[in-house]
Design a protein around this motif. Structure first.
Motif, short mmCIF file in Angstrom:
data_model
loop_
_atom_site.label_atom_id
_atom_site.label_comp_id
_atom_site.label_asym_id
_atom_site.label_seq_id
_atom_site.Cartn_x
_atom_site.Cartn_y
_atom_site.Cartn_z
N LEU A 113 2.19 0.63 3.68
CA LEU A 113 2.54 0.32 5.06
C LEU A 113 1.98 -1.01 5.54
CD1 LEU A 113 2.27 3.80 6.81
CD2 LEU A 113 4.34 2.47 6.38
N ALA A 114 1.25 -1.72 4.70
CA ALA A 114 0.76 -3.04 5.09
C ALA A 114 1.94 -3.97 5.33
CB ALA A 114 -0.15 -3.61 4.00
N ARG A 115 1.96 -4.59 6.49
CA ARG A 115 3.03 -5.53 6.79
C ARG A 115 2.78 -6.86 6.05
NH1 ARG A 115 2.41 -6.21 12.92
NH2 ARG A 115 0.28 -6.42 12.13
N HIS A 116 3.84 -7.63 5.89
CA HIS A 116 3.69 -8.93 5.24
C HIS A 116 2.66 -9.78 5.98
CE1 HIS A 116 7.10 -7.84 2.82
NE2 HIS A 116 7.86 -7.72 3.88
N ALA A 117 2.66 -9.70 7.31
CA ALA A 117 1.70 -10.47 8.11
C ALA A 117 0.28 -9.97 7.85
CB ALA A 117 2.04 -10.34 9.59
N ASP A 118 0.12 -8.67 7.63
CA ASP A 118 -1.21 -8.13 7.32
C ASP A 118 -1.72 -8.70 6.00
OD1 ASP A 118 -1.06 -6.49 9.59
OD2 ASP A 118 -0.11 -4.86 8.46
#
Length: 293
Positions: free
Chosen positions: A74-79
């Protein structure tokens, strides 16, 4: 858009049972950037959507000296782009994530969802392949671990079983002296999906290449490891001439796709150019030095 039921399991096991029970009429949603587009265009019409947002097992970014990076699905690309752990231990991955699509997608789309969609013209798979990353899958039957090469089977096809979800991505620790460069070619500045991409991760001692992993993406049905090119680099002092030679090998060894965005030969030429620039950048070379125009 067709009406659908929204389900919110709280565990991997619960999500897995839902997938098994509902079969082909269900889709898993994380960030939803690709899925909702497909539904709006009526390419997909699921009766149920399973949101995995409540499953804690899929969250977080951590690092262990033995295991390396653990990046929750669930880590976003921005994360990923902003994570101090990713920037420290796999800076090429952070650099890639900072360029995925556009700000809206980077702040909504997830790395796990990206891999599951298996779009050949996206950034993360090739970069992860060059990093020798693994994907952890889970279901009521337990967990299993696949390499990126094993997970990505074909054009928009993965090795996910019908009752499985992606739990996390693992990136092994990089050996001392290892650096990486991820490069891409966009046909126009307005495009967000690369036409060609090259990821190079190499262990070097000055100009000497000790070990290399090269993956080409976007121009092939699935990201492709270039093992003949890797073997050519290993043990060599990298010069502009060597960079040009290895780029030729990379271009020769791919099977490029052909579509409205570009012919197979155009893609091959772009991969050659991007590969040459990628090798030159990692080893601090001018691509024009000593090479005929």
């Amino acid at each position: 858009m067709r009406e659908f039921d929204w389900l919110e399991p709280a565990s991997v096991e619960e999500a897995s049972r839902m997938l098994a029970d509902l079969g082909d009429e269900v889709r898993v949603i994380a960030g939803g950037t690709a899925l909702m587009l497909g539904m709006r265009q009526r390419m997909l019409a699921p009766t149920h959507l399973i949101s995995v947002a409540r499953i804690e097992r899929l969250r977080g970014i951590a690092f262990d000296a033995q295991q390396g990076l653990r990046i929750g699905a669930l880590a976003r690309h921005a994360d990923v782009a902003r994570s101090p752990l990713v920037r420290q231990h796999a800076p090429v991955l952070a650099s890639m994530a900072a360029r995925v699509a556009n700000p809206q997608v980077r702040n909504q789309g997830t790395i796990g969802g990206n891999l599951c969609y298996a779009d050949p013209s996206t950034d993360p798979p090739g970069c992860l392949m060059a990093l020798d990353a693994q994907v952890v899958l889970g279901s009521v039957r337990g967990e299993r671990v696949l390499s990126i090469e094993e997970f990505l089977v074909d054009y928009y096809v993965t090795a996910l079983e019908p009752d499985e979800i992606v739990l996390e991505i693992r990136v092994p620790p990089l050996a001392a002296g290892t650096e990486g460069v991820y490069s891409r070619f966009l046909r126009t500045a307005a495009e967000h999906r690369p036409l060609a991409s090259v990821a190079l991760v190499a262990r070097r001692e000055g100009a000497l290449c000790r070990e290399a992993r090269i993956a080409v993406g976007a121009s092939t049905p699935i990201p492709t490891r270039l093992r003949r090119a890797e073997a050519f680099l290993e043990g060599r002092s990298i010069t502009p001439e060597v960079a040009a030679e290895v780029a030729d090998i990379v271009a020769q060894d791919i099977t490029p796709v052909e579509d409205l965005r570009g012919s197979a030969e155009f893609r091959r030429d772009m991969v050659r150019a991007v590969a040459r620039r990628t090798v030159a950048e990692l080893f601090g070379l001018s691509i024009d030095e000593g090479v005929a125009a």
